[in-house]
Design an enzyme around this catalytic site. Structure first.
Site, short mmCIF file in Angstrom:
data_model
loop_
_atom_site.label_atom_id
_atom_site.label_comp_id
_atom_site.label_asym_id
_atom_site.label_seq_id
_atom_site.Cartn_x
_atom_site.Cartn_y
_atom_site.Cartn_z
N GLU A 16 0.85 -1.19 0.00
CA GLU A 16 0.00 0.00 0.00
C GLU A 16 0.89 1.24 0.00
OE1 GLU A 16 -2.80 0.43 3.25
OE2 GLU A 16 -3.73 2.16 2.29
N GLY A 41 3.07 2.38 10.61
CA GLY A 41 2.78 1.63 11.83
C GLY A 41 2.60 0.14 11.57
N ALA A 42 1.76 -0.17 10.58
CA ALA A 42 1.45 -1.55 10.32
C ALA A 42 0.65 -1.63 9.02
CB ALA A 42 0.63 -2.14 11.46
N MET A 43 0.38 -2.86 8.57
CA MET A 43 -0.33 -3.03 7.30
C MET A 43 -1.24 -4.24 7.35
SD MET A 43 -0.92 -1.84 4.39
CE MET A 43 -2.12 -2.62 3.32
N ASN A 89 -2.53 -6.39 5.23
CA ASN A 89 -2.55 -7.40 4.17
C ASN A 89 -3.44 -8.59 4.56
OD1 ASN A 89 -0.21 -5.91 3.10
ND2 ASN A 89 0.84 -6.87 4.83
N HIS A 133 -6.71 -1.96 15.01
CA HIS A 133 -6.87 -1.20 13.77
C HIS A 133 -6.68 -2.13 12.56
CE1 HIS A 133 -6.54 2.45 11.17
NE2 HIS A 133 -5.74 1.66 10.47
N GLU A 134 -5.58 -2.85 12.54
CA GLU A 134 -5.30 -3.71 11.38
C GLU A 134 -6.31 -4.85 11.30
OE1 GLU A 134 -3.42 -2.30 9.41
OE2 GLU A 134 -2.49 -0.94 10.85
N HIS A 185 -9.55 -3.65 9.81
CA HIS A 185 -9.48 -3.45 8.36
C HIS A 185 -9.99 -4.66 7.58
CE1 HIS A 185 -7.86 0.42 7.37
NE2 HIS A 185 -6.66 0.24 7.91
N GLU A 238 -9.80 4.27 6.10
CA GLU A 238 -8.97 4.71 7.23
C GLU A 238 -9.76 5.49 8.27
OE1 GLU A 238 -6.41 3.29 7.77
OE2 GLU A 238 -5.72 2.56 5.82
C1 7ML Z 1 -3.13 4.22 11.67
C2 7ML Z 1 -1.15 3.22 8.89
C3 7ML Z 1 -0.54 3.68 7.72
C4 7ML Z 1 -0.15 5.01 7.59
C5 7ML Z 1 -1.63 1.78 8.98
C6 7ML Z 1 -0.31 2.75 6.57
C7 7ML Z 1 -2.74 1.43 8.02
C8 7ML Z 1 -1.53 2.27 5.90
C9 7ML Z 1 -2.22 1.12 6.60
C10 7ML Z 1 -3.69 3.85 12.87
C11 7ML Z 1 -3.04 2.93 13.66
C12 7ML Z 1 -1.87 2.38 13.21
C13 7ML Z 1 -1.33 2.76 12.02
C14 7ML Z 1 -1.95 3.69 11.23
C15 7ML Z 1 -1.35 4.12 9.96
C16 7ML Z 1 -0.35 5.88 8.63
C17 7ML Z 1 -0.95 5.45 9.82
N1 7ML Z 1 -3.34 0.71 5.76
O1 7ML Z 1 -3.42 0.30 8.48
O2 7ML Z 1 -3.68 2.45 7.95
ZN ZN Z 2 -5.43 1.79 8.49
#
Ligand code: 7ML
Ligand code: ZN
Length: 881
Positions: free
Chosen positions: A130, A270-272, A274, A306-307, A310, A329
């Site tokens: 992403e 932070g994380a992804m 997938n 959060h992940e 998703h 988001e």
């Molecule tokens: C938001 C993330 C990204 C970028 C994680 C990358 C994500 C895109 C990804 C809340 C908690 C932890 C991380 C993020 C965050 C900026 C912030 N899809 O899951 O949104």
């Molecule tokens: Zn996210």
């Protein structure tokens, strides 16, 4: 220069894809420096496409193309296709039947310091796709509205890559000659390529399981490097908590039989999420009481959630295009915020989220990068993973929740999932579902998605004693933002409560309905709401729970604020009253400094704090927030021309005064909360640590030998990182004789724990000690510093530029020059991180003339960088525009 004048992509130009991909068969032969990718795509012309017979344009960057074969037997030659910097154009493909395109190419993960696509994190191969990373793996229709089923085979050396992971279920595996093995993964769900992942390396894992509401048994695995196995238990428990919560609150069950999380040390974000294989920054997985603080524990649970969330809001239903990023988001952040509120303290969680929104998102909205929650143009999509899309996006979803109520919101989300499961949709589709399920009209509300900037609400009240009415007149105004000169009125929910002078609730009586609290619906530029049957003039508590992401302007006396601090039943507004009171007192001191007078502190702040401290509190974390002063960043946000030095001096003066005047109370509270410190992790113990360390921080300002001994003692005997870190901060941020010794002992103790060393860097970089700049420069040369590791960069360069206004904004410009040097170096290594580091310079117009010129000069210097990346170019050029 990679692209002297990068193209701008517009939402209005959206068109459906010309081709669709039904199935993707990927085959990776893994090698750190030369990985071979074979991609077999089953494709068809999109019947919905409006263009005539179109060439097939696949996105791809930095790929070593080996071959292109059509329908398994027709190897294309260079006459049949055109390879450009960022695409592969195949002139002719079948138009009326499906076809198979097989592409073979190579990539070099080790050379990939941008950490996008397939790269090496330590000794682990992993991916980040992403938003547009898949095109760095192979040629593809790299856009979220192209969804396909993926089957992935990984081949590699058994010792080098004993663990081979990808999305979905493992369907086959086997051995090969030359000490190699292979694994095939199949993901039964359609997905866009940004959700693809692979991980390969020497990994260990902890396993657990979860029984879903309908009785399915899901196997859960967290993969880490061997020495981190003892830091995974909390993440695993968090995952199970999140899974249960999503079933209970949204009725959403997990859909695959396996859920895997991998923690990697080198990660841009932070994380992804997938599908079936989340990849996490180690920072949001690893925790042991002695290595992670209480707030780390909380954040880990929030990010894991959060992940996980998703999977429904992002994966099952995804975005049509990247302008719709907030669809997944904003909603997912809202969901993780609510989860965290349920798991910890609703009041504390709300305050912390609002604090972040008001310091950082409001600044974004007031700066050159201001954009709507649904942007309408971008050069580099990575620059739009912003506080506006995430945090303001979550506030927009929260306002829908406030307008519809919990039940109505749930009906709306049920309909959204029912209508759009398996689709790539828009923010409008989300609002449509909310509208349809509740038979309400949200047409004006939709402006929140399109209009940038923070609205300002100005409130005037007038009480009529003979009519026994109170009229609240609310005016809304939104300042212009780049590209949006004129703003339309928004639909804003304003939650209001009324309080009698004795602290009791005065019922809200508007249009004959009588309630303890009311949600006013502001839809016009100016509107008056009349409350009736009020025998005495009540105190108004407005924008309760921070019911809308706006700035509130309302004349309030310190007495009235002190009253609300004592009596408001709304936990957010009660805290807010204290913050405003402190803010007004600090503003008075800033005025003293700016006019060359001695600082005269208003004693009301001491009285107010004494009163707070004299009460007994159940929620000690909330109590500690009431004792906190607004941050320097928040105070700066309130000023026309930011005066960093005056803000720092004035705020420090209040801190010192409170420490002196409330010394006895702080000491008693500290000792009481510290005496039974056991290091456990229940809400009570977390609250005790928080309030106790707040007391210690105040007391530390006194620079007294007894306190110095307490902090040293706490540092030496700490049973957990919360206490050790808090004590170190007090020791290191003053003139403590053991300052250097404690810092170096801390380093010695924790040098094997990268995440703890990040804290060590960040603590020193954010110190207000006079020698901080020299320290930061010296730390850049420290053997543990590494410009290729984003966590390290954020810990040292990020903390210095974003969490140390006093030293970053040194009047001679050394902070600016330092940051620009680092951004120029990062531009080549990791454009995403470079661009994020620019945020400290974008607000240059907010400062005095001298600083403006110095900051601007550094932005101009950055613009002349050779081979400037799109990421850096977009932010720097928009800042200067
Ligand atoms: C938001 C993330 C990204 C970028 C994680 C990358 C994500 C895109 C990804 C809340 C908690 C932890 C991380 C993020 C965050 C900026 C912030 N899809 O899951 O949104
Ligand atoms: Zn996210």
């Amino acid at each position: 220069m990679r692209d002297a004048n990068p193209q701008t992509i517009y939402l209005k130009d959206y068109a459906v894809p010309d081709y669709l991909i039904h199935h993707v068969e990927l085959n990776f032969t893994l090698d750190d420096e030369n990985t071979r990718v074979v991609s077999r795509l089953t494709m068809i012309r999109n019947p919905a496409s409006q263009t005539g017979d179109a060439a097939l344009v696949l996105a791809g960057e930095n790929l070593g193309l080996i071959s292109v074969v059509l329908n398994d037997d027709n190897e294309l030659t260079e006459q049949d296709y055109l390879q450009t910097q960022d695409s592969l154009i195949i002139h002719e493909v079948p138009q009326h039947r499906s076809f198979v395109l097989t592409i073979e190419n190579t990539i070099n993960p080790k050379a990939n310091t941008a950490l996008e696509g397939l790269y090496l994190s330590g000794s682990m191969l992993c991916t980040q796709c992403e938003a547009e990373g898949f095109r760095k793996i192979t040629y593809f229709l790299d856009r979220p509205d192209v969804m396909a089923k993926f089957t992935t085979t990984l081949v590699g050396d058994k010792d080098r890559y004993p663990v081979l992971l990808s999305n979905g279920n493992k369907i086959a595996q086997g051995e090969l000659a030359d000490n190699r093995h292979w694994v095939t993964w199949e993901d039964p769900f359609n997905k866009p390529c940004y959700l693809f992942a692979l991980v390969a390396g020497q990994l260990d894992c902890i396993e657990d399981s979860f029984i879903t509401l309908s009785g399915r048994n899901i196997s859960l695995q967290i993969f880490v490097e061997k020495h981190d196995l003892d830091k995974c238990a909390h993440a695993m428990q968090s995952l199970k908590n999140a899974m249960r919560w999503d079933e209970q609150v949204y009725g959403r069950e997990y859909d695959l039989d396996l859920y895997m999380i991998v923690a990697v040390s080198h990660f841009n974000m932070g994380a992804m999420e997938n599908k079936g294989l989340n990849v996490f920054n180690t920072k949001f997985v690893l925790a042991r009481p002695d290595t992670a603080t209480d707030s780390d524990y909380e954040r880990i649970e929030g990010v894991i959630a959060h992940e996980y969330f998703h999977n429904w809001t992002g994966n099952r239903i995804t975005c049509r295009d990247w302008f719709q990023l907030s669809l997944k988001e904003g909603f997912t952040v809202f969901r993780d915020q609510e989860f965290t509120g349920d798991r910890t303290s609703k009041a504390v969680n709300r305050i912390e989220n609002v604090n972040m929104l008001r310091t950082r998102q409001f600044a974004e909205d007031a700066g050159p990068m201001a954009h709507p929650v649904r942007p309408d143009a971008y050069m580099e999509v990575n620059n739009f993973y912003t506080l506006t899309v995430y945090e303001k996006g979550a506030e927009v979803v929260r306002m829908i929740h406030t307008l519809l109520g919990a039940e109505g919101f749930r009906k709306g989300s049920d309909l959204y999932f029912e209508r759009h499961d398996g689709q790539a949709v828009t923010c409008d589709d989300f609002v449509n579902a909310m509208e349809a399920a509740n038979a309400v009209d949200l047409s004006q509300f939709r402006r929140w998605y399109a209009q940038a900037g923070t609205p300002v609400l100005t409130v005037q009240q007038s009480y009529n004693s003979s009519a026994q009415t109170l009229a609240l007149t609310i005016n809304q105004h939104c300042p212009p933002t780049p590209g949006q000169a004129v703003k339309e009125p928004l639909h804003i929910p304003v939650t209001v409560g009324l309080i009698n002078k004795d602290g009791s609730i005065a019922p809200c009586n508007v249009q004959g309905r009588k309630t303890d609290e009311i949600v006013l619906q502001l839809t016009q530029a100016e509107q008056t709401f009349t409350f009736t049957d009020l025998k005495q003039q009540p105190v108004v508590s407005i924008l309760r729970g921070f019911s809308a992401p706006v700035k509130l302007v309302m004349e309030r006396s310190l007495e009235e604020l002190a009253f609300l601090l004592s009596y408001d039943s709304d936990t957010f507004n009660r805290w807010e009253a204290g913050q405003q009171l402190a803010g007004q007192v600090i503003a008075g001191l800033i005025a003293d400094i700016q006019s060359g007078q001695a600082m005269q502190i208003n004693p009301m702040i001491v009285t107010a704090f004494k009163q707070v401290m004299a009460q007994s509190w159940d929620d000690l974390s909330y109590f500690s927030l009431l004792l906190g002063l607004p941050s320097e960043t928040y105070l700066a946000e309130q000023m026309q021309v930011v005066d960093v030095v005056a803000i720092h001096k004035a705020r420090e003066f209040v801190v010192l005064t409170l420490a002196q005047q409330l010394q006895t109370q702080f000491k008693t509270l500290y000792l009481e909360c510290h005496k039974d410190e056991s290091g456990v992790f229940d809400a009570g113990a977390i609250g005790r640590r928080r309030i106790k360390n707040m007391c210690l921080a105040y007391l530390g300002r006194l620079e007294q030998p007894d306190i110095q001994q307490w902090s040293q003692q706490q540092f030496d005997t700490a049973k957990n990182m919360t206490d050790q870190m808090a004590a170190l901060a007090v020791v290191a941020n003053g003139t403590h004789p053991a300052k250097q010794e404690c810092l170096s002992r801390f380093y010695q103790q924790w040098q094997a724990e990268a995440l703890v060393i990040d804290k060590w860097f960040a603590l020193q970089a954010s110190s207000h000690n006079p020698d901080t700049f020299e320290t930061v420069q010296a730390l850049m040369q420290h053997p543990a510093f590494d410009l290729k590791n984003p966590n390290r960069v954020r810990a040292l360069i990020g903390a210095f530029s974003q969490a140390n206004p006093l030293h970053f904004h040194a009047a001679n410009g050394q902070g600016y020059q330092f940051l620009a040097d680092q951004i120029i170096a990062l531009n080549t290594l990791n454009p995403q991180v470079a661009s994020r580091m620019l945020s400290a310079l974008t607000s240059w117009r907010r400062y005095d003339e001298g600083r403006q010129a110095l900051m601007k000069a550094q932005l101009e210097r950055i613009m002349t960088t050779d081979a400037i990346s799109k990421d850096v170019y977009e932010v720097a050029s928009k800042s200067l525009a």
